[in-house]
Design a protein around this motif. Structure first.
Motif, PDB file in Angstrom:
ATOM      1  N   SER A 106       0.862  -1.184   0.000  1.00 40.69           N
ATOM      2  CA  SER A 106       0.000   0.000   0.000  1.00 40.69           C
ATOM      3  C   SER A 106       0.896   1.231   0.000  1.00 40.69           C
ATOM      4  CB  SER A 106      -0.918  -0.006   1.236  1.00 40.69           C
ATOM      5  OG  SER A 106      -0.134   0.100   2.412  1.00 40.69           O
TER       6      SER A 106
ATOM      7  N   GLY B 211       5.039   9.952   3.554  1.00 36.86           N
ATOM      8  CA  GLY B 211       4.884  10.485   4.892  1.00 36.86           C
ATOM      9  C   GLY B 211       6.008  11.455   5.253  1.00 36.86           C
TER      10      GLY B 211
ATOM     11  N   ASP C 229       1.705   3.886   2.937  1.00 36.98           N
ATOM     12  CA  ASP C 229       1.827   3.206   4.231  1.00 36.98           C
ATOM     13  C   ASP C 229       2.841   2.073   4.210  1.00 36.98           C
ATOM     14  OD1 ASP C 229      -1.786   3.339   4.358  1.00 36.98           O
ATOM     15  OD2 ASP C 229      -0.271   4.866   4.784  1.00 36.98           O
ATOM     16  N   GLU C 230       3.109   1.550   2.990  1.00 39.54           N
ATOM     17  CA  GLU C 230       4.080   0.460   2.854  1.00 39.54           C
ATOM     18  C   GLU C 230       3.676  -0.790   3.615  1.00 39.54           C
ATOM     19  OE1 GLU C 230       6.993   0.218   1.104  1.00 39.54           O
ATOM     20  OE2 GLU C 230       6.605   2.109   0.109  1.00 39.54           O
TER      21      GLU C 230
END
Lengths: 322, 420
Positions: A68, A249, A71-72
């Motif tokens: 994702s 992020g 978010d990884e």
């Protein structure tokens, strides 16, 4: 459904309309969506219809997986909703419902055509070096004695060569590290931060005391250049961070940007500890930066100073006990 | 430092041939009478039994007490496990010896020789008259006992401690040998030379005081004794400095502590640099004498160096850069090895004295073998003006921590600027 193919900085490479399922995604030429990315498997992802969703996707056994974004989180399979984002290799796929509306057209005033500014990190680096060198020459010639041209030219050449060599060394070191970061921007960001720290560490070769290395007057001649450069570069960093934080992020970016300063401080601290153990009859060089000399108006009293001197006795007794 | 080189020359170097003039009949009779009591004193490295240092000594009692210089036997005091002491008589016979007493300040020692029977030489002192003939004896390396005739020319002025001025060529290797008057009284003990027939003697009274020490001494006691003597000496020598402000001299618009210690000699030098862009005036005060403790260690030396820099053509950044460059020369902490001293520990700050602003750095290191003694260096520069600055360097070796602090205070307290 529309599938947007973007790079990790968020730049759009292409938009593909998906009307027929299943859709295969991978690097191989047999796929419906062919990705030019060495970290994507020949067969990486398959998109299938799913009721109530834009679709459903399955990792068909890739080497590097599907995550994702940003978010990884690793996803062996997932439901596709509008604006779902996943990363495979160095490619980000954004899934958009074709029924979503686009924004209104912006009326362009006549004569205001602007070419899109592309990011040129290497040019940014070169520009910052030229700026730094020019500022350095200016401050050097105004702060050092202008006794003879030969002496100054020689000193500048030596300084430029030494700084250039140190810059290349740091660049080589961090090019290895930034391969792990897999982000082009951070290579140049780290390089520029390294230059700032090199200016701080330049007087380290003369200073033997941790406190004095930050107050050595050798910084003076580079002070104006260094401060101006760091202010300019900090602005540039915030600009990029603000752009990139839309796709990644902010906390992740800051963590990665902190690696070099933390490592530099650790190296300097270990140098300091090493110097403490080496016997020498030489004294540390007494020095202070020119701003300190210019700005200091209230020194400490004689009594307070010799109170500090008295504290040396305990340290010397510790040395004697070793 | 200069003095130490000549002390070492006396002890270590091969001897020179003696007098410029043929010996007088009195010299011959003195030689015949006293040379049997002259010995060569040697410090030998234990494992190889090779000479580490040599000097001379003379027998003063039937039981084998021999007077020599402290600097001849200093290695045995501090490294008894590495070195041993012996003496060699005129016939080449060697005898083991041990240190019985010492006076490190006046550089004289008494050793006890085992099994040696020889001619006991006089140890009674005599008040000397300027111009009196003296006869110096010693045992330079491989030349045997020699006698040098010379003249007593008074006590050395401005010295840390008593020294007699002897006009005669004391040869290297003669350290510790006696100097007699023509009527057979002990005038002093050879201790140093600065060449050109300028030599120095330890006055007789210090040797006499050591000949009857209270009991025998063990090696551990000798180190403590040396330390106690140095501690007592520096306390008494420095005490007068703290009872009143230090004497000062003018240096441009500044006043700096100068000529404040008996052995300090001061000189000045002025120069214009770089086509008149700036000029500097140096004022240097050096202690003429220091106390030899061991090869890398001395005590009692005091050194003060000031530079006044002026410029009306440099802008304030250039001037600050010039001062910073000159301060980088003030990094010498003196001699020393890690066996004897620790690293310097330093503290620095901006110190305001009334309206005078100084940047001061004080560095102190401890002596490992002389418990309670330290070396201190104070470096400072003034920066209340963008066109002139006073740079200062002050060093004192072998002082207590309290005295090191007080000396620093006295030096900083003695710096002032007219109109400020």
């Amino acid at each position: 459904m529309i599938v947007e193919v973007r790079d990790l900085e968020g730049h759009l490479r292409e938009r593909r309309r998906v009307a027929v399922f299943p859709v295969s995604v991978g690097r191989g030429y047999s796929n419906d969506i062919i990705l030019d990315d060495p970290y994507v498997c020949p067969s990486h992802l398959r998109i299938e219809p799913r009721e109530g969703m834009l679709g459903g996707a399955v990792d068909v056994g890739s080497v590097n997986g599907v995550y994702s974004w940003p978010d990884e989180v690793k996803l062996p399979h997932f439901d596709i909703r509008s604006n779902s984002r996943v990363r495979i290799g160095d490619t980000v796929l954004v899934f958009i419902d074709e029924n979503e509306s686009v924004g209104p057209t912006i009326l362009r005033a006549r004569g205001t055509v602007r070419r899109e500014r592309r990011e040129h990190p290497f040019l940014t680096f070169l520009a910052s070096c030229l700026f730094l060198l020019t500022s350095g020459i200016f401050t050097f010639t105004t702060t050092h004695l202008t006794d003879d041209g030969g002496g100054i030219a020689h000193t500048l050449i030596v300084y430029t060569v030494v700084l250039g060599a140190m810059t290349l060394l740091w660049s080589a070191l961090w090019s290895v590290v930034t391969k792990l970061l897999r982000h082009r921007f951070f290579f140049w960001a780290h390089l520029n931060i390294a230059i700032c720290f090199m200016f701080a560490s330049y007087p380290l070769s003369f200073a033997q005391d941790w406190v004095q290395f930050v107050t050595n007057a050798s910084i003076t001649s580079m002070m104006f250049a260094g401060i101006a450069y760091c202010v300019w570069f900090t602005g540039l960093m915030f600009y990029h961070l603000r752009r990139l934080s839309r796709t990644r992020g902010t906390w992740t970016l800051l963590k990665r940007a902190a690696v070099l300063p933390v490592l530099t401080i650790a190296v300097l601290a270990s140098v300091r500890f090493y110097q403490q153990d080496t016997f020498s009859t030489e004294l540390p060089i007494i020095s202070e930066t020119q701003p300190q000399r210019l700005l200091t108006r209230n020194g400490t009293s004689v009594d307070a100073y010799f109170e500090k001197v008295r504290s040396l006795e305990a340290r010397l007794k510790e040395d004697l006990s070793k | 430092m200069f003095r130490r080189i000549f002390l070492l020359l006396l002890v270590l170097c091969p001897p020179f041939a003696a007098a410029d003039e043929p010996a007088s009949p009195l010299s011959q009779s003195m030689f015949e009478k006293y040379s049997p009591g002259i010995l060569q004193v040697r410090v030998l490295e234990r494992r190889s039994s090779t000479k580490s240092s040599i000097g001379s000594g003379f027998l003063v009692s039937e039981d084998g007490r021999v007077v020599t210089n402290y600097h001849v036997i200093s290695k045995v005091v501090f490294d008894i496990d590495k070195y041993r002491l012996d003496v060699v008589d005129r016939e080449g016979n060697s005898y083991a010896a041990s240190v019985r007493g010492l006076d490190v300040v006046h550089d004289v020692a008494v050793i006890q020789v085992l099994g040696f029977k020889g001619t006991v030489l006089p140890s009674q002192c005599k008040e000397l008259a300027q111009g009196e003939h003296l006869f110096s004896f010693g045992n330079p390396h491989d030349l045997g006992t020699t006698v040098v005739e010379g003249i007593y020319n008074g006590n050395v002025e401005y010295s840390l401690f008593d020294r007699l001025h002897f006009t005669g060529s004391i040869n290297p290797g003669m350290s510790g040998g006696p100097v007699f008057t023509s009527d057979g009284r002990l005038a002093g003990v050879n201790v140093a030379t600065s060449g050109e027939q300028i030599s120095f003697l330890v006055p007789c009274k210090y040797a006499s005081a050591l000949i009857e020490p209270p009991g025998g001494q063990s090696p551990g006691d000798l180190v403590q004794m040396t330390t106690a003597q140095l501690t007592e000496y520096q306390d008494s020598a420095l005490k007068p400095l703290f009872q009143a402000p230090l004497r000062t001299s003018s240096l441009g618009e500044y006043s700096v502590p100068s000529h404040f210690f008996p052995s300090l000699k001061c000189w000045s030098k002025s120069e214009d640099i770089t086509q008149g862009k700036y000029s500097y005036l140096n004022h240097q005060c050096t202690g003429e004498h220091e106390i030899y403790v061991d090869e890398d260690v001395s005590a009692g030396s005091i050194y003060a160096y000031y530079t006044l820099v002026n410029s009306s053509q440099l802008n304030e950044f250039q001037f600050a850069d010039l001062v910073e460059g000159m301060l980088q020369r003030f990094t010498s902490g003196g001699d020393g090895s890690s066996d004897f001293v620790t690293n310097y520990r330093c503290t620095s700050d901006f110190v305001r004295r009334d309206k005078l602003m100084l940047r001061v750095q004080t560095c102190i290191r401890a002596h490992k073998r002389l418990a309670g003694l330290y070396d201190t260096v104070v470096v400072f520069d003034s920066f209340d003006s963008s066109q002139s600055s006073l740079l200062g360097y002050f060093a004192a070796m072998g002082v207590s921590f309290k005295n090191a602090e007080q000396l620093g205070r006295a030096i900083i307290g003695g710096v002032s600027r007219r109109g400020v």
